[in-house]
Each structure stands twice: as structure tokens, then as C-alpha cells.
Motif scaffolding. Sequence first.
Motif, PDB file in Angstrom:
ATOM      1  N   VAL A 194      68.626 -51.835  41.202  1.00 43.45           N
ATOM      2  CA  VAL A 194      68.231 -50.171  41.144  1.00 43.45           C
ATOM      3  C   VAL A 194      68.153 -49.590  42.439  1.00 43.45           C
ATOM      4  O   VAL A 194      68.602 -48.352  42.759  1.00 43.45           O
ATOM      5  CB  VAL A 194      67.037 -49.756  40.193  1.00 43.45           C
ATOM      6  N   ASP A 195      67.734 -50.155  43.366  1.00 46.74           N
ATOM      7  CA  ASP A 195      67.348 -49.905  44.837  1.00 46.74           C
ATOM      8  C   ASP A 195      68.413 -48.979  45.524  1.00 46.74           C
ATOM      9  O   ASP A 195      68.020 -47.930  45.969  1.00 46.74           O
ATOM     10  CB  ASP A 195      67.158 -51.061  45.637  1.00 46.74           C
ATOM     11  N   TYR A 198      69.106 -45.307  42.991  1.00 49.75           N
ATOM     12  CA  TYR A 198      68.144 -44.574  42.655  1.00 49.75           C
ATOM     13  C   TYR A 198      67.425 -44.024  43.886  1.00 49.75           C
ATOM     14  O   TYR A 198      66.809 -44.817  44.534  1.00 49.75           O
ATOM     15  CB  TYR A 198      67.036 -45.265  41.749  1.00 49.75           C
ATOM     16  N   ALA A 206      58.675 -45.473  36.979  1.00 47.55           N
ATOM     17  CA  ALA A 206      60.122 -45.686  37.277  1.00 47.55           C
ATOM     18  C   ALA A 206      60.612 -46.848  37.050  1.00 47.55           C
ATOM     19  O   ALA A 206      61.369 -47.417  36.354  1.00 47.55           O
ATOM     20  CB  ALA A 206      60.361 -45.257  38.692  1.00 47.55           C
ATOM     21  N   PHE A 210      63.250 -48.327  34.533  1.00 47.98           N
ATOM     22  CA  PHE A 210      64.565 -48.981  34.622  1.00 47.98           C
ATOM     23  C   PHE A 210      64.660 -50.415  34.284  1.00 47.98           C
ATOM     24  O   PHE A 210      65.667 -50.898  34.357  1.00 47.98           O
ATOM     25  CB  PHE A 210      64.710 -48.807  36.357  1.00 47.98           C
TER      26      PHE A 210
END
Length: 355
Positions: A194-195, A198, A206, A210
Amino acid sequence: MELLDRFRKLGERAVQLLSHVETEEATKTALVLPFLQELGYDIFNPAEVIPEFTADVGIKKGEKVDYAVCRDGSPVLLIECKPHGARLERYSSQLYRYFSVTKARVAILTDGIDYRFFSDLAEPNKLDEDPFLSLNIVNPKPTAVEQVTRLAKSTFDLDAILAAAEDLQYIAKIRAKFTKELDEPSEALTRHFVDDIYAGRFTQQAIERFRKVVKTALRSHVAEAVDSRLRKALEATQEAEAQKDDAQQDGDSSEQDVQTTAEELEGLYAVKAILNGIVEPTRIVPRDVRSYFGINLDDNNRRPICRLWFNGKKKYVGVFDAKKTETRLPVTIPSDLFTHAEAIRDSARHVVETS
């Protein structure tokens, strides 16, 4: 003939003998010694295959391992045998004692069907807790047979098998870690995926959000990949299956995403062994559907011999009376089918007598 083909023939023969293999000695004679023969060892030469090999442990004398395979006068392979159907994990500590007092680097724990291979990769001269390789002779996997080939007499390569064993252990641990991540993605894995997509702050809220998204994405990807492979494999046989006159008699039989498991195959072979002398093996035909693994007479759903309900947490074998009313009997592992042998025979007789 390649070793894989020879093992398959050995497995077929083992299935025919299982109903007569009730003791440890019978397991050795009927199943384990033929296995060593297929590896090229002379089981009648006590300088090569030593039965009841002495492995004294400390002050405890008279400890013996069932077989030791020797090369140049030294044991290189220890084999400890248990009766067919035994829970092998209960006996690894016994093999541990034998291993620590010999020069062998590989040891096998077996019930004649399942062969578990151990070494001392974690600590020298100390048997690892987990096997680096497992082989089921009834359903031998080519990748496992490829590794076992290195232990055959003509192709024996200890360095190669130990190097492969170390890799196999890493592979097993990675697979276990991957499975765990699929069930519950870690924070590190969640951040990895996700880094860069997002833009917000990674608060705990969060991350939890995720974590669920990553879990769904990974599971759906794996499911789609498996489904794709299954569909490709089934395309070759779909036309032939459609021509079977009773292919649609069971509502589940039309499903195209059914995968037969090793346990179901072992159950099929056990049923064939149980019915030896009652029904010709070629007349016993499986029909795998979504909810159960059916075993029928003459590949006819109207002539059910039994059903293996192996897909749930609790396993059963379903047998039938003369009116085709099903009764489910509990089992834990496929070999438990032999405890219900008479019920399975009675179930088969009902359909044989009316065929």
C-alpha cells in the motif's frame, strides 16, 4: 523404467495388499523391503541392508533400528518402520535416539505408504524436528521422487540430497509463512503493498483497513490463478465427460472446479483393497463432486458403493443399505476406512447383487 513409474506400480501393488498388512512385520515385508529394492539395494545382502541394526544409546543397550543401508561398510540411511496407518509423528523421538549414535546423515520414518525423510540440518548429529521431504507411495509426486532418486544405489549423492534438503526446508517455511500472511497479513506486508498507492498517513486505523484490503486482494488473486489452471486442465477432458450417459445424474457432478485431493485418492485405493475378491478393481470408479468423493460401480451414479466426505473438518465414509439409504461413519485419516471394511463390503454387495 523411471523411478516414478516403478513407485507408481509399487503403490498399486501396495493398495492390493493393504487389507492383509496388519502388523509391523507385515509392513516391512510387503511394503518397505520392496521400496528399498526399487531404490536398487540388495535386500538379501546383509552387508548392504542390515535388518535390526544395533544403535545403542548411552547406557541403554540393545536399541535397534529396523534397517540400515550401508555403503563401504558404514550406515548412510536408517529406516524405522511402523504398522501401516500408524501416526508417524508419535515416533520421531525414537528415530532421534537412533540417529544421534550413528554416522548416517539421512533417516526415514515410514508406515510403508508414507515415507518421511529427516536429516541434521539445524544441528550436526541431531535429528531435525521436521522432515525435509515426504513421499506417499500411493500418490508419488514427481518432485519428491526426483529428490529420492539421489538416495538410490546407482545415483547415490549424499551432498546433493543434503543441499536439496536444506532448500526444501526453506521452501516449506516460506510456504508456511505465505499461508499465514494470506490468513492474516502482517503490518510489514500491508505497508509493502500500500505504501506507494496510498497518499494518506499510516495511522493504526489505516493499517487495519488496508490489512483487510490486502487480504482480499491476495486471496482473490490466488483463487483466480488456481481457477485458471483448473479450467485449462479440465478443457481436455470436458468433451469426453459430457458424453457420459449419467454425467448429469448428480447435481454436483456438473461442477468444473472440483479438485481431487491426495487423501481422496488414498481413500479410493483403500476401498479397492477392501473390496479385493468381491469386485474387480476396474469396476470401482471414482466420481469427484463438490461436496463429496463418490466411489461407484461401473462408473454409474445409480450404483454407489460409498462416498468419502473428506472436505469438512470432520470426515466420514458414507455407506448404503439395500434401499440406497446412506449412513455416515466417522474417520480421521484414509486408513481408518479399514476399520469400516465390513460395512463397505456390505454396501458394495448391495449394488453388485443388483447389477
